[in-house]
Design a protein around this motif. Structure first.
Motif, PDB file in Angstrom:
ATOM      1  N   SER A  17      43.598  44.530  43.652  1.00  0.00           N
ATOM      2  CA  SER A  17      43.668  43.145  44.109  1.00  0.00           C
ATOM      3  C   SER A  17      44.391  43.049  45.442  1.00  0.00           C
ATOM      4  O   SER A  17      45.244  43.888  45.767  1.00  0.00           O
ATOM      5  CB  SER A  17      44.422  42.286  43.080  1.00  0.00           C
ATOM      6  OG  SER A  17      43.759  42.265  41.840  1.00  0.00           O
ATOM      7  N   ARG A  19      45.770  39.595  48.195  1.00  0.00           N
ATOM      8  CA  ARG A  19      45.779  38.163  48.483  1.00  0.00           C
ATOM      9  C   ARG A  19      45.891  37.968  49.985  1.00  0.00           C
ATOM     10  O   ARG A  19      46.874  38.413  50.598  1.00  0.00           O
ATOM     11  CB  ARG A  19      46.920  37.439  47.787  1.00  0.00           C
ATOM     12  CG  ARG A  19      46.803  35.924  47.956  1.00  0.00           C
ATOM     13  CD  ARG A  19      47.811  35.140  47.163  1.00  0.00           C
ATOM     14  NE  ARG A  19      49.071  34.982  47.861  1.00  0.00           N
ATOM     15  CZ  ARG A  19      49.899  33.956  47.695  1.00  0.00           C
ATOM     16  NH1 ARG A  19      49.573  32.977  46.846  1.00  0.00           N
ATOM     17  NH2 ARG A  19      51.047  33.898  48.351  1.00  0.00           N
ATOM     18  N   SER A  21      46.224  35.465  53.258  1.00  0.00           N
ATOM     19  CA  SER A  21      46.785  34.168  53.633  1.00  0.00           C
ATOM     20  C   SER A  21      46.278  33.791  55.016  1.00  0.00           C
ATOM     21  O   SER A  21      46.025  34.666  55.854  1.00  0.00           O
ATOM     22  CB  SER A  21      48.315  34.218  53.648  1.00  0.00           C
ATOM     23  OG  SER A  21      48.828  34.510  52.372  1.00  0.00           O
ATOM     24  N   TYR A  80      44.660  30.380  51.027  1.00  0.00           N
ATOM     25  CA  TYR A  80      44.753  31.699  50.406  1.00  0.00           C
ATOM     26  C   TYR A  80      43.385  32.141  49.880  1.00  0.00           C
ATOM     27  O   TYR A  80      42.536  31.319  49.538  1.00  0.00           O
ATOM     28  CB  TYR A  80      45.739  31.660  49.237  1.00  0.00           C
ATOM     29  CG  TYR A  80      47.100  31.138  49.594  1.00  0.00           C
ATOM     30  CD1 TYR A  80      47.446  29.807  49.366  1.00  0.00           C
ATOM     31  CD2 TYR A  80      48.054  31.972  50.164  1.00  0.00           C
ATOM     32  CE1 TYR A  80      48.692  29.315  49.704  1.00  0.00           C
ATOM     33  CE2 TYR A  80      49.313  31.492  50.497  1.00  0.00           C
ATOM     34  CZ  TYR A  80      49.619  30.160  50.266  1.00  0.00           C
ATOM     35  OH  TYR A  80      50.864  29.695  50.598  1.00  0.00           O
ATOM     36  N   GLN A  82      42.597  34.891  46.909  1.00  0.00           N
ATOM     37  CA  GLN A  82      42.975  35.901  45.927  1.00  0.00           C
ATOM     38  C   GLN A  82      41.741  36.705  45.586  1.00  0.00           C
ATOM     39  O   GLN A  82      40.740  36.143  45.134  1.00  0.00           O
ATOM     40  CB  GLN A  82      43.555  35.239  44.671  1.00  0.00           C
ATOM     41  CG  GLN A  82      43.929  36.214  43.575  1.00  0.00           C
ATOM     42  CD  GLN A  82      45.088  37.108  43.947  1.00  0.00           C
ATOM     43  OE1 GLN A  82      46.072  36.652  44.513  1.00  0.00           O
ATOM     44  NE2 GLN A  82      44.962  38.395  43.647  1.00  0.00           N
ATOM     45  N   ASN A  84      40.316  39.793  43.361  1.00  0.00           N
ATOM     46  CA  ASN A  84      40.520  40.690  42.224  1.00  0.00           C
ATOM     47  C   ASN A  84      39.285  41.549  41.992  1.00  0.00           C
ATOM     48  O   ASN A  84      38.206  41.235  42.493  1.00  0.00           O
ATOM     49  CB  ASN A  84      40.823  39.873  40.965  1.00  0.00           C
ATOM     50  CG  ASN A  84      42.090  39.058  41.075  1.00  0.00           C
ATOM     51  OD1 ASN A  84      43.040  39.443  41.756  1.00  0.00           O
ATOM     52  ND2 ASN A  84      42.123  37.912  40.406  1.00  0.00           N
TER      53      ASN A  84
END
Length: 124
Positions: A17, A19, A21, A80, A82, A84
């Motif tokens: 994963s 993330r 920004s 953001y 995210q 995965n």
């Protein structure tokens, strides 16, 4: 005008994963629908995810649906992504994008502002 700066990219193994920004400056982010696009070497830039100016509506490319989540914090002027269950085919430069509020940040032709991009590399 709005300036967009992405961060959070890097190298990750398949299944991992990250993330991303996107920090905005210059104008308040609530004036814009926001999106993420990506571009792999030798390929055209493609849509990844969109979020409406209020955060009330999201939309994803089929290739990332169920794995990626876009969100925003207008108080922090930040968006953001995210990511995965990353796959090698997710490898690309990821760009944050802003479209005028109400127009939708899911089409290249709607985008008024771009970030400089952040590299995401997924190893197998």
């Amino acid at each position: 005008q709005v300036q967009l700066v992405e961060s959070g990219g890097g190298l990750v193994q398949a299944g991992g994963s990250l993330r991303l920004s996107c920090a905005a400056s210059g104008r308040t982010l609530s004036n814009y629908d926001m999106g993420w696009f990506r571009q792999a070497p030798g390929k055209e830039r493609e849509f990844v995810a969109h979020i409406s100016w209020s955060g009330g509506s999201t939309y994803y490319a089929d290739s990332v649906k169920g794995r990626f989540t876009i969100s925003r914090d207008n108080a922090k002027n930040t968006v953001y992504l995210q990511m995965n269950s990353l796959k090698p085919e997710d490898t690309a430069v990821y760009y944050c994008a802003a479209a005028q509020r109400g127009y939708g940040a899911h089409r290249l032709s709607n985008i008024g502002y771009w970030g400089q991009g952040t590299q995401v590399t997924v190893s197998s």
